[in-house]
Design a protein around this motif. Structure first.
Motif, PDB file in Angstrom:
ATOM      1  N   THR A 131      22.267 -18.003 -32.242  1.00 45.66           N
ATOM      2  CA  THR A 131      22.300 -16.564 -32.710  1.00 45.66           C
ATOM      3  C   THR A 131      21.065 -16.163 -33.320  1.00 45.66           C
ATOM      4  N   ASN A 132      20.440 -14.947 -33.111  1.00 43.94           N
ATOM      5  CA  ASN A 132      19.258 -14.633 -33.634  1.00 43.94           C
ATOM      6  C   ASN A 132      19.124 -14.034 -35.161  1.00 43.94           C
ATOM      7  N   THR A 133      18.597 -14.577 -35.994  1.00 43.15           N
ATOM      8  CA  THR A 133      18.658 -14.112 -37.561  1.00 43.15           C
ATOM      9  C   THR A 133      18.431 -12.680 -37.461  1.00 43.15           C
ATOM     10  N   GLY A 134      17.530 -11.944 -36.798  1.00 38.79           N
ATOM     11  CA  GLY A 134      17.195 -10.394 -37.184  1.00 38.79           C
ATOM     12  C   GLY A 134      18.555  -9.835 -36.670  1.00 38.79           C
ATOM     13  N   LYS A 135      19.382 -10.079 -35.980  1.00 41.46           N
ATOM     14  CA  LYS A 135      20.652  -9.544 -35.356  1.00 41.46           C
ATOM     15  C   LYS A 135      21.579  -9.614 -36.548  1.00 41.46           C
ATOM     16  N   LEU A 136      21.667 -10.816 -37.066  1.00 45.19           N
ATOM     17  CA  LEU A 136      22.483 -10.916 -38.108  1.00 45.19           C
ATOM     18  C   LEU A 136      22.036 -10.144 -39.384  1.00 45.19           C
ATOM     19  N   MET A 137      20.778 -10.215 -39.915  1.00 44.98           N
ATOM     20  CA  MET A 137      20.363  -9.283 -40.846  1.00 44.98           C
ATOM     21  C   MET A 137      20.738  -7.800 -40.695  1.00 44.98           C
ATOM     22  N   SER A 138      20.619  -7.308 -39.312  1.00 40.41           N
ATOM     23  CA  SER A 138      21.036  -6.068 -39.040  1.00 40.41           C
ATOM     24  C   SER A 138      22.770  -5.855 -39.305  1.00 40.41           C
ATOM     25  N   ARG A 139      23.377  -6.511 -39.004  1.00 38.44           N
ATOM     26  CA  ARG A 139      25.006  -6.714 -39.322  1.00 38.44           C
ATOM     27  C   ARG A 139      25.334  -6.664 -40.907  1.00 38.44           C
ATOM     28  N   ILE A 140      24.502  -7.406 -41.595  1.00 39.57           N
ATOM     29  CA  ILE A 140      24.649  -7.534 -43.026  1.00 39.57           C
ATOM     30  C   ILE A 140      24.332  -6.119 -43.647  1.00 39.57           C
ATOM     31  N   ILE A 141      23.292  -5.856 -43.175  1.00 39.43           N
ATOM     32  CA  ILE A 141      22.571  -4.654 -44.188  1.00 39.43           C
ATOM     33  C   ILE A 141      23.008  -3.128 -43.741  1.00 39.43           C
TER      34      ILE A 141
END
Length: 578
Positions: A114-124
């Motif tokens: 899983t890409n960290t940037g994609k996770l950040m997009s979902r969290i913010i």
């Protein structure tokens, strides 16, 4: 419906705020609906009186009553705008906490894929839109439906024929909105995916900015970013074309509403079936329910953004951790450090097996070294002990207990790890060392730093232990970061130590002093050392040579040299290079 039900669960802690918000919305709608009726009453019953004094008295009383109503409306609007948004923000914070805590439970396997940037997009980004939906959604729908239904009930009491024509046009608008609503849902979901890709590209490029610059590959990164950016732009353009038809179509229907009232009202006035004052009331009520229709139209866009964001939120929340405690899992206490591998096999994501049928017993207090060619599974071997990954076959035991029967937190609390790739958290040196024991005293931090041979260089810094290390510790050298990570483990003081190239970034002098400290720390503790520099493990109790075939050789340094096998080959080659 399942998604909406889960979404509604986040309202439960704030149900009092929610109902207060809805009550204010009800009051506000009632006051707005009352205004045209008051105008109609003035036109039909008050202004036709011949007594000017009586008209003046009625107007004053009605004016005072309306003034009081608008004071009430002010406070209702204030509550809706302020506390309604606060409720949405708190729900957003709850969701962000839930998703963050859930991400903490997921194993290394999840993050490997899983890409960290994609996770950040979902969290913010996604959660912000969910917050807007949480506040404005129920409130806008409630106010809009109240105003529309209330306006039609009142209009039916004035003239059924005109009202039926308005109802037909309004239902057509609703169908039109539903049709384009389905199209927008698909587009907004694509938008989410594309912006997540853009965020991932930005995060990847900025994290590796030093590599980018060292290779002069700014143009390559710019091209990669531009590709993702254009894809996102294309989906947004498609969405805006649909939105253009959506909003312009609804504005067209609004114009038809006014046209219908003017034409039909004029006809019925000429036939003597409608008074001019009632036509004024119709126009006022159209203004009242056109705004709710606009809100419902805007709500469809907001709903699609919010609900697609919530669906992406649920994708993560519905990802079950592949490693978690059993219900009957027990705390492991007073760990001695006996470790045993019984027929252990493991491969990443069921791909090629990295470790196969590993059988080894490591008695408490022993110093074991793992050596072998890269890719042989040394780091993987050590990652299985704290259960960072779930083994495919076999059993791993600590003090005779299967690690699957032990609570993860208690297991990992008993293990200290110094990894090859050192990670520094954004903050001060003091905070980074204290990560090994959050409630420790400053004296304990200093003591750990001294044992790791870090105290001297820390004291030479401008702010000493309060020196800010920068993102990922960029302000420190590799050796300094390594020593701080070793200090963490000194502070944690665990019964089992895993040292994955713990001294690889140090010069010879620092390596000598830290090796002495590590030897001191390793006394009466089980220690597993991964080493490429074989000179550092001469004194290990046992050396295991791990290759793709498994444990091919084991024994002390001298025993392995006398066998003249893999270890002897690696040692002699390294000795010649040195």
């Amino acid at each position: 419906m399942s998604t909406l039900k889960k979404f509604m669960n986040y309202y439960k802690p704030y149900k009092n705020m929610f109902f207060a918000d809805m009550f204010c919305a009800l009051t506000l709608s009632f006051i707005d609906l009352l205004f045209p009726l008051i105008v109609r009453y003035l036109l039909n019953d008050i202004y036709i009186l011949n007594n000017k004094k009586l008209i003046f008295t009625y107007v004053i009383y009605i004016g005072m009553a309306m003034f009081l109503m608008y004071i009430v409306r002010y406070f209702c609007q204030y509550y809706i705008t302020s506390w309604g948004h606060i409720m949405g923000a708190r729900m957003e914070a709850d969701m962000r906490s839930d998703i963050f805590n859930h991400l903490q439970k997921l194993s290394f396997s999840y993050y490997d894929n899983t890409n960290t940037g994609k996770l950040m997009s979902r969290i913010i980004t996604d959660l912000f839109d969910i917050s807007e939906l949480a506040h404005h959604g129920p409130e806008d729908v409630f106010i809009s439906l109240l105003k529309i239904i209330g306006a039609f009930i009142i209009l039916f009491s004035i003239n059924i024929k005109i009202t039926l024509s308005l109802l037909f046009i309004t239902l057509t608008m609703i169908y039109f909105s539903y049709f384009y609503n389905k199209k927008m849902k698909h587009v907004f979901k694509k938008n989410r995916e594309k912006i997540a890709n853009v965020n991932a590209q930005i995060q990847d490029s900025l994290s590796g900015i030093r590599i980018v610059k060292s290779f002069s590959n700014e143009n390559i990164e710019s091209t990669k970013f531009q590709k993702g950016n254009e894809q996102f732009l294309n989906t947004k353009e498609t969405g805006y074309f649909i939105m253009g038809k959506f909003f312009s179509g609804n504005n067209f229907f609004q114009g038809i509403l006014y046209l219908s009232v003017v034409l039909l009202g004029g006809i019925f006035i000429s036939l003597g079936e409608l008074r001019v004052s009632d036509l004024v009331v119709y126009i006022l009520y159209i203004n009242i329910f056109l705004n709710p229709i606009d809100k419902l139209v805007n709500f469809t866009e907001q709903f699609q953004k919010g609900i697609t964001g919530f669906e992406r939120f649920l994708e993560i929340m519905n990802t079950k951790p592949d490693i978690e405690d059993k219900k009957e899992a027990v705390e492991i206490k007073n760990v001695k450090g006996d470790i045993q591998f019984e027929n252990v096999s493991f491969g990443y994501d069921n791909r090629k097996t990295i470790l196969k049928n590993i059988n080894i017993k490591i008695p408490k207090g022993k110093n074991i070294a793992l050596v072998g060619p890269s890719g042989g599974g040394k780091t993987t071997f050590c990652s299985l002990i704290p259960r960072f990954y779930e083994i495919d076959e076999g059993t791993i035991k600590v003090d005779g207990l299967n690690i699957k029967d032990v609570k993860l937190k208690s297991l990992r609390n008993a293990i200290g790890i110094v990894q090859q790739e050192v990670y520094m958290f954004s903050g001060t040196i003091k905070e980074n060392i204290a990560y090994g024991k959050p409630n420790c005293s400053f004296e304990e931090i200093i003591d750990a730093a001294k044992k790791a041979n870090a105290h001297e260089f820390i004291m030479n810094l401008d702010n000493k232990y309060d020196t800010f290390v920068g993102e990922r510790g960029i302000k420190l050298s590799g050796g300094q970061k390594q020593r701080i990570s070793i200090a963490r483990v000194f502070l944690k003081n665990p019964p089992i130590l895993i040292l994955d190239e713990a001294t690889s970034a140090l010069d010879n002098e620092n390596e000598y002093y830290i090796q002495k400290s590590l030897n001191e720390l390793a006394k009466n503790r089980t220690t597993i050392v991964i080493a490429h520099r074989l000179s550092t493990i001469k004194n290990a109790d046992e050396i295991l040579v791990l290759t793709e075939k498994g444990i091919e050789e084991s024994g002390s340094h001298n025993e392995l040299l006398s066998k003249n096998g893999i270890y002897a080959y690696l040692y002699n080659m390294q000795f010649q290079q040195e």
